[in-house]
Design an enzyme around this catalytic site. Structure first.
Site, PDB file in Angstrom:
ATOM      1  N   ARG A  60      10.605 -10.070  -7.597  1.00  0.00           N
ATOM      2  CA  ARG A  60       9.223 -10.575  -7.795  1.00  0.00           C
ATOM      3  C   ARG A  60       8.346  -9.346  -7.922  1.00  0.00           C
ATOM      4  O   ARG A  60       8.137  -8.215  -7.584  1.00  0.00           O
ATOM      5  CB  ARG A  60       8.877 -11.240  -6.307  1.00  0.00           C
ATOM      6  CG  ARG A  60       7.478 -11.887  -6.561  1.00  0.00           C
ATOM      7  CD  ARG A  60       7.076 -12.141  -4.852  1.00  0.00           C
ATOM      8  NE  ARG A  60       5.616 -12.785  -4.981  1.00  0.00           N
ATOM      9  CZ  ARG A  60       4.426 -12.161  -4.954  1.00  0.00           C
ATOM     10  NH1 ARG A  60       4.791 -10.746  -5.154  1.00  0.00           N
ATOM     11  NH2 ARG A  60       3.442 -12.633  -5.073  1.00  0.00           N
ATOM     12  N   GLU A 105      -7.013  -5.296 -16.340  1.00  0.00           N
ATOM     13  CA  GLU A 105      -5.727  -4.345 -16.618  1.00  0.00           C
ATOM     14  C   GLU A 105      -6.277  -3.192 -16.113  1.00  0.00           C
ATOM     15  O   GLU A 105      -5.180  -2.282 -15.776  1.00  0.00           O
ATOM     16  CB  GLU A 105      -5.463  -4.413 -18.045  1.00  0.00           C
ATOM     17  CG  GLU A 105      -4.452  -5.919 -18.335  1.00  0.00           C
ATOM     18  CD  GLU A 105      -4.126  -5.807 -19.638  1.00  0.00           C
ATOM     19  OE1 GLU A 105      -4.134  -4.777 -20.439  1.00  0.00           O
ATOM     20  OE2 GLU A 105      -3.492  -7.081 -20.118  1.00  0.00           O
ATOM     21  N   ARG A 132       0.379 -15.441   7.968  1.00  0.00           N
ATOM     22  CA  ARG A 132       1.649 -14.470   8.314  1.00  0.00           C
ATOM     23  C   ARG A 132       1.828 -14.455   9.455  1.00  0.00           C
ATOM     24  O   ARG A 132       2.213 -13.324  10.070  1.00  0.00           O
ATOM     25  CB  ARG A 132       1.035 -13.020   7.438  1.00  0.00           C
ATOM     26  CG  ARG A 132       0.533 -13.261   5.956  1.00  0.00           C
ATOM     27  CD  ARG A 132       0.019 -11.840   5.492  1.00  0.00           C
ATOM     28  NE  ARG A 132      -0.451 -12.090   4.277  1.00  0.00           N
ATOM     29  CZ  ARG A 132      -1.002 -11.112   3.450  1.00  0.00           C
ATOM     30  NH1 ARG A 132      -0.991  -9.901   3.960  1.00  0.00           N
ATOM     31  NH2 ARG A 132      -1.470 -11.290   2.229  1.00  0.00           N
ATOM     32  N   GLY A 163      -4.484 -21.111 -12.395  1.00  0.00           N
ATOM     33  CA  GLY A 163      -3.922 -22.542 -12.854  1.00  0.00           C
ATOM     34  C   GLY A 163      -3.982 -22.878 -14.210  1.00  0.00           C
ATOM     35  O   GLY A 163      -3.404 -24.104 -14.505  1.00  0.00           O
ATOM     36  N   ASP A 213       4.840  -8.390  -8.247  1.00  0.00           N
ATOM     37  CA  ASP A 213       3.360  -8.524  -8.025  1.00  0.00           C
ATOM     38  C   ASP A 213       2.262  -8.263  -8.909  1.00  0.00           C
ATOM     39  O   ASP A 213       2.354  -7.386  -9.777  1.00  0.00           O
ATOM     40  CB  ASP A 213       3.161  -7.587  -6.590  1.00  0.00           C
ATOM     41  CG  ASP A 213       1.792  -7.526  -5.931  1.00  0.00           C
ATOM     42  OD1 ASP A 213       1.566  -8.715  -5.348  1.00  0.00           O
ATOM     43  OD2 ASP A 213       0.996  -6.818  -6.078  1.00  0.00           O
ATOM     44  N   ASN A 263       1.302  -1.864 -10.363  1.00  0.00           N
ATOM     45  CA  ASN A 263      -0.061  -1.716 -10.683  1.00  0.00           C
ATOM     46  C   ASN A 263      -0.797  -0.886 -10.111  1.00  0.00           C
ATOM     47  O   ASN A 263      -1.683  -0.155 -10.449  1.00  0.00           O
ATOM     48  CB  ASN A 263      -0.782  -3.142 -10.442  1.00  0.00           C
ATOM     49  CG  ASN A 263      -1.936  -3.244 -10.842  1.00  0.00           C
ATOM     50  OD1 ASN A 263      -2.690  -3.172 -11.787  1.00  0.00           O
ATOM     51  ND2 ASN A 263      -3.097  -3.342  -9.660  1.00  0.00           N
ATOM     52  N   HIS A 264      -0.606  -0.319  -8.820  1.00  0.00           N
ATOM     53  CA  HIS A 264      -1.498   0.361  -7.944  1.00  0.00           C
ATOM     54  C   HIS A 264      -0.639   1.166  -6.883  1.00  0.00           C
ATOM     55  O   HIS A 264       0.465   0.797  -6.444  1.00  0.00           O
ATOM     56  CB  HIS A 264      -2.698  -0.379  -7.402  1.00  0.00           C
ATOM     57  CG  HIS A 264      -1.966  -1.720  -6.505  1.00  0.00           C
ATOM     58  ND1 HIS A 264      -1.673  -2.741  -7.015  1.00  0.00           N
ATOM     59  CD2 HIS A 264      -1.629  -1.660  -5.222  1.00  0.00           C
ATOM     60  CE1 HIS A 264      -1.361  -3.579  -5.837  1.00  0.00           C
ATOM     61  NE2 HIS A 264      -0.906  -2.599  -4.792  1.00  0.00           N
ATOM     62  N   GLU A 279       4.010 -12.804 -10.399  1.00  0.00           N
ATOM     63  CA  GLU A 279       3.051 -13.462  -9.703  1.00  0.00           C
ATOM     64  C   GLU A 279       1.762 -13.467 -10.533  1.00  0.00           C
ATOM     65  O   GLU A 279       1.141 -12.233 -10.987  1.00  0.00           O
ATOM     66  CB  GLU A 279       2.385 -12.645  -8.249  1.00  0.00           C
ATOM     67  CG  GLU A 279       1.376 -13.310  -7.789  1.00  0.00           C
ATOM     68  CD  GLU A 279       0.664 -12.412  -6.916  1.00  0.00           C
ATOM     69  OE1 GLU A 279      -0.035 -12.636  -5.688  1.00  0.00           O
ATOM     70  OE2 GLU A 279       0.601 -11.148  -7.030  1.00  0.00           O
ATOM     71  N   ASP A 312      -5.654   2.299  -9.342  1.00  0.00           N
ATOM     72  CA  ASP A 312      -5.069   1.520 -10.595  1.00  0.00           C
ATOM     73  C   ASP A 312      -4.206   2.576 -11.206  1.00  0.00           C
ATOM     74  O   ASP A 312      -4.832   3.423 -12.045  1.00  0.00           O
ATOM     75  CB  ASP A 312      -6.156   0.894 -11.293  1.00  0.00           C
ATOM     76  CG  ASP A 312      -5.307  -0.262 -12.066  1.00  0.00           C
ATOM     77  OD1 ASP A 312      -5.194  -1.522 -11.413  1.00  0.00           O
ATOM     78  OD2 ASP A 312      -5.386  -0.017 -13.341  1.00  0.00           O
ATOM     79  N   TRP A 320       0.831  -1.134  -0.152  1.00  0.00           N
ATOM     80  CA  TRP A 320       0.136  -0.060  -0.048  1.00  0.00           C
ATOM     81  C   TRP A 320       1.006   1.058  -0.077  1.00  0.00           C
ATOM     82  O   TRP A 320       1.003   2.058   0.916  1.00  0.00           O
ATOM     83  CB  TRP A 320      -0.869   0.047   1.233  1.00  0.00           C
ATOM     84  CG  TRP A 320      -2.032  -1.071   1.208  1.00  0.00           C
ATOM     85  CD1 TRP A 320      -2.284  -2.120   0.346  1.00  0.00           C
ATOM     86  CD2 TRP A 320      -3.164  -1.079   1.983  1.00  0.00           C
ATOM     87  NE1 TRP A 320      -3.185  -2.755   0.588  1.00  0.00           N
ATOM     88  CE2 TRP A 320      -3.844  -2.167   1.417  1.00  0.00           C
ATOM     89  CE3 TRP A 320      -3.592  -0.249   2.942  1.00  0.00           C
ATOM     90  CZ2 TRP A 320      -4.937  -2.641   2.347  1.00  0.00           C
ATOM     91  CZ3 TRP A 320      -4.688  -0.769   3.608  1.00  0.00           C
ATOM     92  CH2 TRP A 320      -5.601  -1.820   3.357  1.00  0.00           C
TER      93      TRP A 320
END
Length: 433
Positions: A181, A143, A320, A211, A183, A102-103, A207, A152, A64
């Site tokens: 990595r 997207e 977590r 599936g 996200d 992305n955000h 990420e 976004d 965030w």
């Protein structure tokens, strides 16, 4: 992604220099952790984290983001981060940074067109118009609309696009990260990721929580690799839910047909977004079999912190947990995981440059080789014997089980017999050990 903390990903083995390539990362076993749940600071309480949805030890919500140019003060200073990476490199540990393009962070005010608290993306033109993702089969919606109501970013805006590319280039160079990595990969167009990863100049793994191998494979190219979610679901079905082990065979075949290079996919059982393996199946033997598969199968193994301590949290934020006060290097799962990782490293390129070849499969047994290593796994606890006739060994070869040196079998008449009684078996020619 989902509401996750900043993730620092550590790896074991090999030479530690910057700008690591995809081929170099094949030699690694990645240990994925949430920074503020991994270790205590000097001033922290020794008790476990009381609120897993909030700060534990000085830092939690890394995704965030509010100001991408600053280090979250809960974590420390820029110099602290540089020192962390430097100390890791001195210990032959590579550091992978989890990044998000992305955000931005949670607005938490109901004024969805107010971006004043964000930097440097503080204008409405930097974002897509307000909408929520409601159909993940609609790629355009995925997207341009919001995930978890997070604002976004519009990567078609030249300022946003170039700023993000410059940020990742400078961040990698400034702190010396060895990989990234990425996200929420599907939430951003592929052409942006192609430019972004080129700017990063290090190994990238994305990420893609889906599936479908064909869908995931579309992101290998824009990024070096993706997390192997297609195989994750197959492994869960086989080892956790006791479905047919033929699921593994199907998953391997589908991946080989879809991906350009399966050897750099990230193989995993647990992470911060999905319920832990042991949350639905508390059988440590089943977990050991699954761990043996991901550590030796084609791909880069990823161990999520706490798996080696038998953690069983069921979903965010219960998956977590703080590693303290439960860190125990003498626990059975810790020693088992460490033993497999060390053995993988000892094999060197003869293992990670070799293809995975299936040797036997039925509903409750799956065996494969990579190089000289024969891996036998099962999803049942009872005893049984399997004759292996398809293998790379010559008559007279003595195979020793890494996990039990008293367990030896000899190839005779073109075959050998594997006697299973629950745990996995990792065989290698005794003259190679």
């Amino acid at each position: 992604m989902k509401k996750v903390a900043v993730l620092v990903v550590l790896a074991l083995c090999s030479v530690a220099v910057q700008a690591k390539s995809a081929d170099e990362w094949k030699s690694r076993v990645i240990y994925q952790l949430l920074t503020d749940r991994f270790a205590l600071t000097d001033s922290s309480s020794s008790s476990s984290c009381s609120d897993l949805s909030n700060y534990c030890d000085g830092g939690y919500h890394g995704y965030w983001q509010r100001n991408i140019t600053l280090i979250n003060s809960h974590y420390g200073s820029p110099d602290d981060l540089k020192e962390l990476v430097s100390q890791c490199h001195k210990r032959d540990i590579w550091v992978m940074l989890d990044v998000v393009g992305n955000h931005m962070g949670n607005q938490n005010n109901g004024d969805w067109n107010n971006f004043a608290k964000f930097y440097p993306f503080n204008h409405q033109e930097h974002y897509h118009p307000y909408c929520m993702i409601t159909d993940f089969n609609n790629q355009n919606q995925v997207e341009v609309c919001r995930l978890a109501n997070l604002p976004d970013l519009d990567q078609s805006n030249s300022y946003v696009r170039e700023t993000l590319k410059t940020w990742i280039k400078n961040t990698v160079l400034t702190y010396g990260f060895d990989g990234i990595r990425i996200d929420t990969t599907p939430e951003v167009p592929k052409d942006f990721w192609s430019e972004y990863t080129q700017s990063a100049g290090v190994f990238s793994i994305g990420e893609v929580d889906n599936g479908n191998p064909s869908y995931n494979a579309g992101y290998q190219g824009p990024e070096d690799a993706t997390l192997n979610y297609p195989m994750y679901y197959q492994l869960r079905a086989a080892f956790q839910e006791h479905q047919s082990m033929k699921n593994i065979h199907s998953g391997v075949t589908q991946n080989q047909n879809a991906f350009k290079d399966v050897s750099v996919l990230g193989n995993f059982l647990d992470n911060h977004d999905n319920p832990r393996f042991l949350s639905k199946n508390g059988d440590h033997t089943a977990l050991k079999n699954a761990l043996a598969y991901i550590i030796f199968a084609e791909g880069i193994p990823i161990i999520y912190y706490g798996t080696e301590q038998g953690y069983s949290g069921n979903g965010d934020p219960r998956n977590r947990e703080s590693l303290w006060p439960n860190y125990n290097a003498n626990s059975d799962l810790y020693k088992f995981t460490s033993q497999l990782a060390k053995f993988r490293a000892q094999q060197g390129s003869s293992l990670w440059e070799s293809k995975q070849i299936q040797r036997y499969v039925n509903d409750y047994f799956f065996a494969f080789t990579r190089g000289n290593i024969f891996v036998a796994t099962t999803n049942i606890g009872s005893s049984f014997s399997i004759p292996i006739t398809y293998h790379p060994y010559t008559n007279g070869t003595v195979l020793m089980n890494l996990l039990d040196s008293s367990d030896k079998v000899t190839v005779n008449g073109g075959q050998f017999t594997v006697n299973m009684n629950g745990p996995p078996k990792i065989y290698a020619p005794s003259n190679s050990l």
